[in-house]
Motif scaffolding. Structure first.
Motif, mmCIF file in Angstrom:
data_model
loop_
_atom_site.group_PDB
_atom_site.id
_atom_site.type_symbol
_atom_site.label_atom_id
_atom_site.label_comp_id
_atom_site.label_asym_id
_atom_site.label_seq_id
_atom_site.Cartn_x
_atom_site.Cartn_y
_atom_site.Cartn_z
ATOM 1 N N ILE A 1 16.869 -9.858 -2.164
ATOM 2 C CA ILE A 1 15.737 -9.013 -2.551
ATOM 3 C C ILE A 1 15.685 -8.891 -4.072
ATOM 4 O O ILE A 1 14.624 -8.994 -4.681
ATOM 5 N N TYR A 11 10.462 -8.799 2.281
ATOM 6 C CA TYR A 11 11.918 -8.930 2.130
ATOM 7 C C TYR A 11 12.607 -7.591 2.318
ATOM 8 O O TYR A 11 13.645 -7.489 2.962
ATOM 9 N N ILE A 12 12.011 -6.554 1.736
ATOM 10 C CA ILE A 12 12.653 -5.239 1.766
ATOM 11 C C ILE A 12 12.771 -4.728 3.197
ATOM 12 O O ILE A 12 13.804 -4.186 3.589
ATOM 13 N N TYR A 13 11.720 -4.916 3.985
ATOM 14 C CA TYR A 13 11.756 -4.434 5.373
ATOM 15 C C TYR A 13 12.232 -5.516 6.344
ATOM 16 O O TYR A 13 12.279 -5.293 7.543
ATOM 17 N N ARG A 14 12.539 -6.694 5.780
ATOM 18 C CA ARG A 14 12.982 -7.820 6.604
ATOM 19 C C ARG A 14 12.020 -8.072 7.768
ATOM 20 O O ARG A 14 12.416 -8.145 8.931
ATOM 21 N N PRO A 59 13.774 1.253 3.054
ATOM 22 C CA PRO A 59 15.097 0.992 3.638
ATOM 23 C C PRO A 59 16.080 0.370 2.660
ATOM 24 O O PRO A 59 16.782 -0.572 2.998
ATOM 25 N N TRP A 68 3.857 -2.510 -6.694
ATOM 26 C CA TRP A 68 4.434 -2.768 -8.007
ATOM 27 C C TRP A 68 3.296 -2.900 -9.007
ATOM 28 O O TRP A 68 2.440 -3.777 -8.883
ATOM 29 N N LEU A 87 7.173 -8.861 -1.442
ATOM 30 C CA LEU A 87 8.433 -8.153 -1.674
ATOM 31 C C LEU A 87 8.729 -7.196 -0.521
ATOM 32 O O LEU A 87 9.867 -7.076 -0.079
ATOM 33 N N LEU A 88 7.672 -6.546 -0.027
ATOM 34 C CA LEU A 88 7.878 -5.622 1.093
ATOM 35 C C LEU A 88 8.377 -6.370 2.324
ATOM 36 O O LEU A 88 9.137 -5.834 3.125
ATOM 37 N N ASP A 103 2.092 -10.384 -4.319
ATOM 38 C CA ASP A 103 3.532 -10.337 -4.588
ATOM 39 C C ASP A 103 4.152 -9.048 -4.058
ATOM 40 O O ASP A 103 5.273 -9.033 -3.546
#
Lengths: 267, 331
Positions: A7, B124-127, A102, B110, B121-122, B117
């Motif tokens: 990330i 990745y962050i929340y998978r 998270p 962002w 990114l979200l 973008d």
């Protein structure tokens, strides 16, 4: 952990793309950061224009301290410098946004922005460090090479931990920007010079309280093969990794304590 | 079905430090006292999956404090909270995967990155699994008409565009519950309508539970079958929107058109609110007189040409509640 790293890389890559879109502006910032930071080293040069030695340290040796400190500090700034924005985040309420994702709060705060221009100041530090290597006559041994190459491994975490602890004060006093700056940017200044030039209480402060002396001062004594005028035992020169680990753990605890306080008071 | 949100006797007290009254100067600075402020003072409610609930109340009534406790941002002083089966204050990070949150006056995007973008990114962050992400993104981009601004940095977006972007961002990880805090504030009519339509569809198609705070009662009229009203930390109403009228709106207005202008009509049980030429507005209380009795009394005094009875607007009722006029007793 691997997730966090991925990330982190993605956030930074997106940031870089965004900043590199304005190429001219980026180059100007880089050059500005590089040249402006030289005024710091100019002070060192002015001192040595009048003195051959500063508290027993030659220009090359002081440049060694200065360069190692500067590079480590700029990399810390790139990594966690966004903590300077914490008071603003808390005041505006944007810190709440950080708590509904998270990911750890600290991770999110430090990745809020990424200022590539800091590489300018880092470049300055690197240049001074190169000068130091040219001007000092270090008797290289395997141990000394090892300590020098490993220096970022502890110096960056030590700076970053101090930064985290300073920033945590924002959870109690929103106008704590000055406190943060004092311990970070102020602390960095102390690591650019030999410890002996400062008063006794500052020496004690950076050895026992805010252990910035372990960033580069003690390891540099070993690399440069200098006796310690403060008379610290030999092992202190190798204590930096331990100090870094302890500091990271303590800083993490303090940060969590701050977040807990925020979550119970909402301010 | 088990409720997706349940709250029992929830309380949040803040210790506020105040200058002691009467104390001045340096002494005043030292002579501070702490006052316990009850931002949320013992509220209970539960929300079933798929409900859309409006949560309203005056500024400082405890709306945001409640929502912050439902999300785990704030830890309650006492009481019980369960959201999606989790205790928010203890399992905040786990809970983030079940909830989406949109603040009308803040953004989770962002600032310097293109919208695309931020979404990425979200992911990745929340998978979010790639497949699921694609489906969601395509759906939201279409429903919210985000296509044209996907490559624009967020700071260059208009408020309406940013708001739609934030909505999409809050839903990419398929949350079961969506908290909306003033989602239509400052938006024009067209964007408001679009956002309401989107929320209605989201609720219908995906069964997302929505808790909405707003100052715009029309948001609630369009979307929510249920309203909770909080005032000074207490829940003073929890029920259907239309029942608000029965509970609080027992005042009605009789509007009469007379044959010719007359001085304000004096009848028992009613007060003349306004006179405009031959038209007069008489406010009356349902408990004091009936519309029929009032009309008969008026007709006995003046010659009537036409009349209408106006029900109070919900917005007026809510405004009166906000204004602090006691509109009825709490439960």
């Amino acid at each position: 952990m691997a997730d966090l790293l991925s990330i982190y890389v993605h956030i930074m890559a997106a940031r870089m793309r965004a900043q590199l879109q304005y190429r001219v502006s980026f180059v100007l910032q880089l050059v500005g950061s590089f040249s402006l930071s030289f005024t710091d080293f100019a002070v060192v040069l002015v001192i040595f224009a009048h003195l051959p030695y500063l508290a027993g340290w030659s220009l090359g040796e002081v440049a060694f301290l200065y360069g190692t400190s500067y590079m480590a500090f700029q990399l810390s700034d790139i990594a966690v410098g966004q903590l300077d924005q914490l008071p603003v985040l808390i005041q505006s309420g944007d810190f709440d946004m950080v708590l509904i994702r998270p990911l750890g709060a600290l991770f999110q705060v430090v990745t809020l922005d990424f200022t590539l221009r800091r590489f300018g100041a880092f470049g300055q530090g690197a240049l001074v460090f190169a000068l130091a290597l040219a001007r000092t006559d270090i008797h290289w041994t395997a141990g000394r090479v090892l300590v020098l190459t490993l220096m970022p491994v502890w110096s960056i975490p030590i700076f970053a931990s101090v930064w985290v602890v300073g920033a945590t004060s924002a959870f109690w006093a929103v106008r704590s920007m000055e406190v943060i700056n004092l311990v970070t940017h102020g602390g960095q200044l102390l690591t650019q010079y030999p410890l002996q030039v400062f008063g006794a209480w500052i020496q004690r402060l950076v050895i026992f309280v805010v252990p910035l002396a372990f960033v580069n001062y003690f390891p540099s004594l070993y690399v440069l093969g200098k006796p310690d005028p403060l008379g610290a035992p030999e092992f202190v020169r190798f204590a930096s990794p331990v100090v870094a680990i302890v500091l990271v753990v303590v800083a993490g605890r303090i940060w969590n304590f701050g977040v807990r306080h925020y979550r119970s008071t909402g301010s | 079905m088990a409720p997706i949100v349940s709250v029992e006797n929830l309380e949040k007290r803040f210790a506020v430090s105040r200058k002691r009254q009467g104390a001045r100067g340096l002494l005043g600075k030292l002579a501070r006292e702490t006052i316990d402020v009850r931002a949320v003072d013992g509220i209970s409610f539960s929300i079933q999956p798929g409900e859309m609930v409006g949560y309203i109340g005056p500024n400082g009534a405890g709306k945001s404090t409640t929502i912050k406790m439902l999300t785990g941002i704030l830890v309650p002083s006492s009481g019980l909270v369960r959201v999606a089966g989790l205790d928010p204050s203890r399992r905040r990070i786990e809970l983030t995967r079940h909830i989406g949150m949109v603040f009308g006056q803040r953004t989770q995007l962002w600032w310097d990155l293109p919208l695309r973008d931020s979404f990425d990114l979200l992911r990745y962050i929340y998978r979010v699994p790639v497949e699921r992400f694609r489906v969601n993104l395509d759906t939201f981009v279409e429903l919210l008409d985000l296509g044209p601004v996907l490559d624009t940095p967020v700071r260059q977006l208009s408020l309406g565009q940013r708001m739609r972007g934030d909505l999409a961002a809050s839903l990419l990880h398929d949350p079961e519950i969506l908290y909306l805090d003033e989602p239509t504030i400052g938006l024009d009519v067209v964007v408001k309508a679009r956002i309401r339509e989107f929320l209605a569809e989201l609720n219908r198609e995906r069964g997302v539970t929505v808790l909405l705070t707003t100052h715009d009662i029309s948001d609630i009229e369009r979307l929510c079958s249920r309203v909770m009203i909080i005032d000074r930390g207490h829940l003073i109403y929890d029920g259907s929107l239309s029942a608000i009228k029965e509970r609080f709106g027992d005042e009605r207005m009789l509007v009469v058109d007379l044959e010719e202008p007359a001085p304000p009509i004096d009848v028992p049980g009613a007060i003349v609110e306004k006179v405009d030429g031959p038209r007069q507005w008489l406010r009356f209380h349902r408990s004091e007189t009936t519309a029929a009795a009032l009309i008969a009394a008026v007709a006995a005094r003046v010659r009537l040409r036409d009349l209408t009875i106006e029900e109070p607007e919900i917005e007026d009722i809510v405004r009166r509640i906000y204004g602090g006029a006691d509109p009825g007793r709490a439960r």
